[in-house]
Design a protein around this motif. Structure first.
Motif, PDB file in Angstrom:
ATOM      1  N   GLY A  78      12.176   0.705   9.113  1.00  0.00           N
ATOM      2  CA  GLY A  78      12.149   0.587   7.578  1.00  0.00           C
ATOM      3  C   GLY A  78      13.252  -0.193   7.081  1.00  0.00           C
ATOM      4  N   ARG A  79      13.849  -0.797   7.716  1.00  0.00           N
ATOM      5  CA  ARG A  79      14.982  -1.592   7.229  1.00  0.00           C
ATOM      6  C   ARG A  79      14.652  -2.609   6.487  1.00  0.00           C
ATOM      7  NH1 ARG A  79      18.649  -5.569   8.293  1.00  0.00           N
ATOM      8  NH2 ARG A  79      17.503  -6.240   9.947  1.00  0.00           N
ATOM      9  N   THR A  80      13.571  -3.403   6.373  1.00  0.00           N
ATOM     10  CA  THR A  80      12.926  -4.371   5.662  1.00  0.00           C
ATOM     11  C   THR A  80      11.735  -4.064   5.004  1.00  0.00           C
ATOM     12  OG1 THR A  80      11.567  -5.220   7.385  1.00  0.00           O
ATOM     13  CG2 THR A  80      13.886  -6.016   7.454  1.00  0.00           C
ATOM     14  N   PRO A  81      11.599  -4.762   3.876  1.00  0.00           N
ATOM     15  CA  PRO A  81       9.999  -4.378   3.124  1.00  0.00           C
ATOM     16  C   PRO A  81       9.038  -4.713   4.301  1.00  0.00           C
ATOM     17  CG  PRO A  81      10.927  -6.431   2.242  1.00  0.00           C
ATOM     18  CD  PRO A  81      12.172  -5.704   3.171  1.00  0.00           C
ATOM     19  N   GLU A  82       9.041  -5.898   4.962  1.00  0.00           N
ATOM     20  CA  GLU A  82       8.006  -6.194   5.930  1.00  0.00           C
ATOM     21  C   GLU A  82       7.511  -5.020   6.752  1.00  0.00           C
ATOM     22  OE1 GLU A  82       9.629  -9.702   4.097  1.00  0.00           O
ATOM     23  OE2 GLU A  82      10.530  -8.128   5.213  1.00  0.00           O
ATOM     24  N   GLY A  83       8.832  -4.615   7.312  1.00  0.00           N
ATOM     25  CA  GLY A  83       8.549  -3.285   8.257  1.00  0.00           C
ATOM     26  C   GLY A  83       7.865  -2.095   7.681  1.00  0.00           C
ATOM     27  N   VAL A  84       8.190  -1.632   6.442  1.00  0.00           N
ATOM     28  CA  VAL A  84       7.804  -0.848   5.659  1.00  0.00           C
ATOM     29  C   VAL A  84       6.108  -0.797   5.351  1.00  0.00           C
ATOM     30  CG1 VAL A  84       7.570   0.707   3.337  1.00  0.00           C
ATOM     31  CG2 VAL A  84       9.807   0.134   4.433  1.00  0.00           C
ATOM     32  N   LEU A  85       5.957  -1.990   5.097  1.00  0.00           N
ATOM     33  CA  LEU A  85       4.507  -2.166   4.563  1.00  0.00           C
ATOM     34  C   LEU A  85       3.673  -2.503   5.752  1.00  0.00           C
ATOM     35  CD1 LEU A  85       5.403  -4.812   1.380  1.00  0.00           C
ATOM     36  CD2 LEU A  85       4.318  -2.514   1.386  1.00  0.00           C
ATOM     37  N   LYS A  86       4.188  -2.816   6.796  1.00  0.00           N
ATOM     38  CA  LYS A  86       3.287  -3.257   8.151  1.00  0.00           C
ATOM     39  C   LYS A  86       2.868  -1.857   8.399  1.00  0.00           C
ATOM     40  CE  LYS A  86       3.702  -4.543  12.856  1.00  0.00           C
ATOM     41  NZ  LYS A  86       4.409  -5.495  13.754  1.00  0.00           N
ATOM     42  N   ILE A  87       3.680  -0.760   8.376  1.00  0.00           N
ATOM     43  CA  ILE A  87       3.080   0.794   8.394  1.00  0.00           C
ATOM     44  C   ILE A  87       2.252   1.308   7.481  1.00  0.00           C
ATOM     45  CG2 ILE A  87       4.073   3.018   9.026  1.00  0.00           C
ATOM     46  CD1 ILE A  87       6.832   1.694   9.897  1.00  0.00           C
ATOM     47  N   VAL A  88       2.373   1.020   6.340  1.00  0.00           N
ATOM     48  CA  VAL A  88       1.770   1.584   5.344  1.00  0.00           C
ATOM     49  C   VAL A  88       0.283   0.926   5.484  1.00  0.00           C
ATOM     50  CG1 VAL A  88       1.497   1.665   2.621  1.00  0.00           C
ATOM     51  CG2 VAL A  88       3.732   2.277   3.853  1.00  0.00           C
ATOM     52  N   ASP A  89       0.236  -0.421   5.381  1.00  0.00           N
ATOM     53  CA  ASP A  89      -1.075  -0.935   5.508  1.00  0.00           C
ATOM     54  C   ASP A  89      -1.780  -0.823   6.789  1.00  0.00           C
ATOM     55  OD1 ASP A  89      -0.231  -2.326   2.988  1.00  0.00           O
ATOM     56  OD2 ASP A  89       0.355  -4.318   4.179  1.00  0.00           O
ATOM     57  N   ALA A  90      -1.072  -0.507   8.020  1.00  0.00           N
ATOM     58  CA  ALA A  90      -1.981  -0.029   9.295  1.00  0.00           C
ATOM     59  C   ALA A  90      -2.309   1.527   9.038  1.00  0.00           C
ATOM     60  CB  ALA A  90      -0.842  -0.270  10.522  1.00  0.00           C
ATOM     61  N   VAL A  91      -1.827   2.174   8.560  1.00  0.00           N
ATOM     62  CA  VAL A  91      -2.100   3.694   8.023  1.00  0.00           C
ATOM     63  C   VAL A  91      -3.177   3.668   7.215  1.00  0.00           C
ATOM     64  CG1 VAL A  91      -1.616   5.883   7.237  1.00  0.00           C
ATOM     65  CG2 VAL A  91       0.020   4.758   9.035  1.00  0.00           C
ATOM     66  N   ASN A  92      -3.069   2.867   6.136  1.00  0.00           N
ATOM     67  CA  ASN A  92      -4.379   2.611   5.350  1.00  0.00           C
ATOM     68  C   ASN A  92      -4.760   3.857   4.672  1.00  0.00           C
ATOM     69  OD1 ASN A  92      -6.140   0.882   4.016  1.00  0.00           O
ATOM     70  ND2 ASN A  92      -7.786   0.934   5.499  1.00  0.00           N
ATOM     71  N   SER A  93      -4.033   4.651   4.076  1.00  0.00           N
ATOM     72  CA  SER A  93      -4.549   6.022   3.379  1.00  0.00           C
ATOM     73  C   SER A  93      -3.871   6.008   2.463  1.00  0.00           C
ATOM     74  CB  SER A  93      -4.199   6.911   4.377  1.00  0.00           C
ATOM     75  OG  SER A  93      -4.173   8.416   3.925  1.00  0.00           O
ATOM     76  N   PRO A  94      -4.639   6.631   1.117  1.00  0.00           N
ATOM     77  CA  PRO A  94      -3.906   6.994  -0.099  1.00  0.00           C
ATOM     78  C   PRO A  94      -2.761   8.232  -0.009  1.00  0.00           C
ATOM     79  CG  PRO A  94      -5.968   7.918   0.048  1.00  0.00           C
ATOM     80  CD  PRO A  94      -6.064   7.124   1.029  1.00  0.00           C
ATOM     81  N   TRP A  95      -2.886   8.860   1.137  1.00  0.00           N
ATOM     82  CA  TRP A  95      -1.575   9.971   1.591  1.00  0.00           C
ATOM     83  C   TRP A  95      -0.462   9.324   2.142  1.00  0.00           C
ATOM     84  CZ3 TRP A  95      -2.695  13.542  -1.651  1.00  0.00           C
ATOM     85  CH2 TRP A  95      -3.935  13.722  -1.883  1.00  0.00           C
ATOM     86  N   LEU A  96      -0.253   7.892   2.326  1.00  0.00           N
ATOM     87  CA  LEU A  96       0.881   7.216   2.625  1.00  0.00           C
ATOM     88  C   LEU A  96       0.936   6.038   1.744  1.00  0.00           C
ATOM     89  CD1 LEU A  96       3.228   7.201   4.512  1.00  0.00           C
ATOM     90  CD2 LEU A  96       1.967   5.233   5.661  1.00  0.00           C
ATOM     91  N   GLN A  97       2.237   6.109   1.029  1.00  0.00           N
ATOM     92  CA  GLN A  97       2.436   5.200   0.157  1.00  0.00           C
ATOM     93  C   GLN A  97       4.034   4.816   0.428  1.00  0.00           C
ATOM     94  OE1 GLN A  97       0.171   3.315  -2.103  1.00  0.00           O
ATOM     95  NE2 GLN A  97      -0.899   4.510  -0.674  1.00  0.00           N
ATOM     96  N   VAL A  98       4.564   4.464  -0.525  1.00  0.00           N
ATOM     97  CA  VAL A  98       6.239   3.958  -0.405  1.00  0.00           C
ATOM     98  C   VAL A  98       7.127   4.762  -1.224  1.00  0.00           C
ATOM     99  CG1 VAL A  98       7.752   1.992  -0.774  1.00  0.00           C
ATOM    100  CG2 VAL A  98       5.629   1.708   0.087  1.00  0.00           C
ATOM    101  N   THR A  99       8.229   5.218  -0.889  1.00  0.00           N
ATOM    102  CA  THR A  99       9.294   5.591  -1.547  1.00  0.00           C
ATOM    103  C   THR A  99      10.372   4.441  -1.610  1.00  0.00           C
ATOM    104  OG1 THR A  99       8.979   8.230  -1.050  1.00  0.00           O
ATOM    105  CG2 THR A  99      11.399   7.339  -1.821  1.00  0.00           C
ATOM    106  N   MET A 100      10.725   3.809  -2.854  1.00  0.00           N
ATOM    107  CA  MET A 100      11.564   2.914  -2.771  1.00  0.00           C
ATOM    108  C   MET A 100      13.028   3.373  -3.262  1.00  0.00           C
ATOM    109  SD  MET A 100      11.837  -0.145  -6.031  1.00  0.00           S
ATOM    110  CE  MET A 100      10.189  -0.850  -5.618  1.00  0.00           C
TER     111      MET A 100
END
Length: 308
Positions: free
Chosen positions: A202-224
């Protein structure tokens, strides 16, 4: 005289302009102020033992004028059902909500049993959130663990070698599969998991979003976390803004514990407004100054910045 007075009042009424429905609709909507919370970590910082008690931190937050409290799980010394309800009660008596729960876990383990242990821990913490009425919980991806000292990790700007024989693709799969195992509980408990831009994958935004997009659920989003991109933070933070459900804002009065960033909070606030962020901003005070003085300074700075 009475007739003259009546004529005056009638003329005044005729001049009064009553906005039409169309005119009222054209008025810009009022912007609701961003609410400022605080992580209990801001007081404890893993070192101020007199400020470890979560209920004490809630009282201090209330006295200082915060709107809500984010609870750091590792700071808790009692996880009994009664203790969880005491935390909820203490926040209520201070006129504040509990806006987040930050846990420590990771899924970057080649050992399936170790990943399952962290899945079980995450599920337990989701249930703790439900008991306390907390709507979102911070997750980490976890890291490779090849750099044993956190101080050394910070010296290396959060970068560490992979485990021998494994690639980032392996790590991402472990994280995605593990989080998917927690979704059913998150939905049942009504707790949105927020993957933080932390260390590891999760060191990069690309890493965070790769996971969030792959899980693709409203129950996983981002803590900034505004302080976890050590270089060129603003464009990186903006990439995550559309999926952000909680913002952790860093301040460093007295100099940072590991590093100091000169963050432009007004710029961050305007960026978040542009993306229609209306959630909480939770202070993570990471300065060396005494929290009794550094935290109120931080609150004043965030109030000013997020009043835009």
């Amino acid at each position: 005289m009475l007739t003259d007075r009546r004529r005056f009042l009638a003329a005044s009424a005729a001049l009064a302009v009553v906005p039409t429905a169309d005119a009222r609709a054209a008025e810009p909507p009022k912007v609701r102020p961003i609410r400022i919370g605080i992580s209990t970590y801001s007081f404890w910082q893993f070192k101020n033992n007199k400020l470890r008690d979560v209920e004490t931190c809630i009282d201090l937050a209330g006295e200082m004028g915060f709107d809500a409290v984010e609870v750091l799980h590792r700071q808790m010394t009692d996880e009994s059902p009664a203790a969880l309800q005491k935390i909820k009660r203490r926040a209520f008596l201070n006129g504040m909500g509990l806006c987040g729960f930050s846990i420590h876990q990771g899924f970057v383990y080649s050992d399936k049993a170790e990943r399952q242990k962290n899945i079980d821990h995450t599920i337990k913490c989701l249930e703790m959130c439900y008991a306390m009425g907390i709507p979102t919980m911070r997750l980490n991806t976890g890291r490779w663990g090849t750099t044993k000292s956190f101080d050394d990790l910070m010296k290396n700007r959060g970068i560490e070698p992979n485990l021998p024989g494994f690639t980032d693709d392996d790590g991402f799969k472990w994280v995605i599969d593990s989080i998917q195992s927690c979704l059913k509980t998150a939905e049942k408990c009504g707790v949105v998991m927020g993957l933080e831009n932390h260390w590891g994958l999760g060191r990069t935004p690309e890493g965070v979003l790769k996971i969030v997009d792959a899980v693709n659920s409203p129950w996983l989003q981002v803590t900034m976390d505004t302080g976890n991109f050590l270089e060129d933070p603003y464009d990186r933070l903006e990439k995550m803004a559309p999926k952000t459900v909680l913002v952790q804002a860093k301040t460093y009065y007295g100099g940072g514990l590991w590093y100091t960033l000169d963050l432009d909070n007004e710029r961050i606030a305007k960026m978040l407004r542009k993306h229609k962020y209306n959630g909480f901003v939770s202070l993570e005070f990471e300065g060396k100054e005494d929290p009794h003085t550094g935290v109120p300074k931080s609150l004043a700075a965030l109030r000013k910045a997020f009043a835009v």
